[in-house]
Design a protein around this motif. Sequence first.
Motif, PDB file in Angstrom:
ATOM      1  N   LEU A  78       0.835  -1.204   0.000  1.00  0.00           N
ATOM      2  CA  LEU A  78       0.000   0.000   0.000  1.00  0.00           C
ATOM      3  C   LEU A  78       0.872   1.258   0.000  1.00  0.00           C
ATOM      4  O   LEU A  78       0.622   2.197  -0.754  1.00  0.00           O
ATOM      5  N   ILE A  79       1.918   1.272   0.838  1.00  0.00           N
ATOM      6  CA  ILE A  79       2.837   2.410   0.884  1.00  0.00           C
ATOM      7  C   ILE A  79       3.459   2.629  -0.496  1.00  0.00           C
ATOM      8  O   ILE A  79       3.532   3.763  -0.983  1.00  0.00           O
ATOM      9  N   LYS A  80       3.902   1.549  -1.115  1.00  0.00           N
ATOM     10  CA  LYS A  80       4.512   1.632  -2.446  1.00  0.00           C
ATOM     11  C   LYS A  80       3.511   2.191  -3.455  1.00  0.00           C
ATOM     12  O   LYS A  80       3.837   3.072  -4.259  1.00  0.00           O
ATOM     13  N   ASP A  81       2.279   1.694  -3.411  1.00  0.00           N
ATOM     14  CA  ASP A  81       1.238   2.164  -4.334  1.00  0.00           C
ATOM     15  C   ASP A  81       0.906   3.641  -4.106  1.00  0.00           C
ATOM     16  O   ASP A  81       0.737   4.397  -5.066  1.00  0.00           O
ATOM     17  N   ILE A  82       0.798   4.044  -2.854  1.00  0.00           N
ATOM     18  CA  ILE A  82       0.494   5.441  -2.544  1.00  0.00           C
ATOM     19  C   ILE A  82       1.596   6.340  -3.097  1.00  0.00           C
ATOM     20  O   ILE A  82       1.317   7.354  -3.744  1.00  0.00           O
ATOM     21  N   ASN A  83       2.841   5.966  -2.847  1.00  0.00           N
ATOM     22  CA  ASN A  83       3.956   6.778  -3.357  1.00  0.00           C
ATOM     23  C   ASN A  83       3.937   6.846  -4.875  1.00  0.00           C
ATOM     24  O   ASN A  83       4.137   7.918  -5.453  1.00  0.00           O
ATOM     25  N   PRO A 124       2.797  11.614  -9.841  1.00  0.00           N
ATOM     26  CA  PRO A 124       2.373  12.650 -10.793  1.00  0.00           C
ATOM     27  C   PRO A 124       1.917  13.941 -10.106  1.00  0.00           C
ATOM     28  O   PRO A 124       2.148  15.038 -10.624  1.00  0.00           O
ATOM     29  N   LEU A 125       1.291  13.819  -8.946  1.00  0.00           N
ATOM     30  CA  LEU A 125       0.869  15.014  -8.209  1.00  0.00           C
ATOM     31  C   LEU A 125       2.089  15.791  -7.715  1.00  0.00           C
ATOM     32  O   LEU A 125       2.099  17.022  -7.749  1.00  0.00           O
ATOM     33  N   ARG A 126       3.115  15.066  -7.277  1.00  0.00           N
ATOM     34  CA  ARG A 126       4.349  15.736  -6.849  1.00  0.00           C
ATOM     35  C   ARG A 126       4.972  16.513  -8.003  1.00  0.00           C
ATOM     36  O   ARG A 126       5.521  17.598  -7.801  1.00  0.00           O
ATOM     37  N   GLN A 127       4.891  15.967  -9.216  1.00  0.00           N
ATOM     38  CA  GLN A 127       5.436  16.654 -10.395  1.00  0.00           C
ATOM     39  C   GLN A 127       4.544  17.826 -10.805  1.00  0.00           C
ATOM     40  O   GLN A 127       5.036  18.887 -11.173  1.00  0.00           O
ATOM     41  N   ALA A 128       3.239  17.634 -10.744  1.00  0.00           N
ATOM     42  CA  ALA A 128       2.305  18.677 -11.176  1.00  0.00           C
ATOM     43  C   ALA A 128       2.195  19.816 -10.166  1.00  0.00           C
ATOM     44  O   ALA A 128       1.969  20.968 -10.546  1.00  0.00           O
ATOM     45  N   GLN A 129       2.364  19.499  -8.895  1.00  0.00           N
ATOM     46  CA  GLN A 129       2.201  20.487  -7.827  1.00  0.00           C
ATOM     47  C   GLN A 129       3.401  20.440  -6.873  1.00  0.00           C
ATOM     48  O   GLN A 129       3.257  20.185  -5.668  1.00  0.00           O
ATOM     49  N   PRO A 130       4.599  20.694  -7.385  1.00  0.00           N
ATOM     50  CA  PRO A 130       5.792  20.523  -6.547  1.00  0.00           C
ATOM     51  C   PRO A 130       5.832  21.434  -5.325  1.00  0.00           C
ATOM     52  O   PRO A 130       6.294  21.019  -4.260  1.00  0.00           O
ATOM     53  N   GLU A 131       5.360  22.651  -5.471  1.00  0.00           N
ATOM     54  CA  GLU A 131       5.424  23.586  -4.345  1.00  0.00           C
ATOM     55  C   GLU A 131       4.510  23.129  -3.199  1.00  0.00           C
ATOM     56  O   GLU A 131       4.912  23.112  -2.031  1.00  0.00           O
TER      57      GLU A 131
END
Length: 117
Positions: A9-14, A19-26
């Motif tokens: 689950l941790i692996k899947d969540i990460n 993509p969200l980390r890339q789209a919304q880095p700040e």
Amino acid sequence: MSTFDHAGLIKDINANLAPLRQAQPEAMSGFAKLAQASMAEGAISAKHKELIALAIGISQRCSGCIGFHVKALIKLGCTRAELEEMLTVCVYMGGGPALMYASEALAAWEKMQPAQA
């Protein structure tokens, strides 16, 4: 015991959040900094903060939270006795639903422990 795979689950969540980390880095960096600052050693130890975080994850019925915080507690040297004592407080405060997630936290603890040599 539960067959729930918290490590998976941790692996899947990460992976799902990449993509969200890339789209919304700040924003995502801000969340990461908040987590890092909140969980740092201070007047309350990092281990005790993780126990609190796990208790909140149980009360909010968050399987991902259980996985991440159990993993952190193992890394911080938490004992099973400390985990179990915290779980009894969760059950006291949260009743039957907390007991069900306490079971899940215990299963995660067992599965995520390093293999004994």
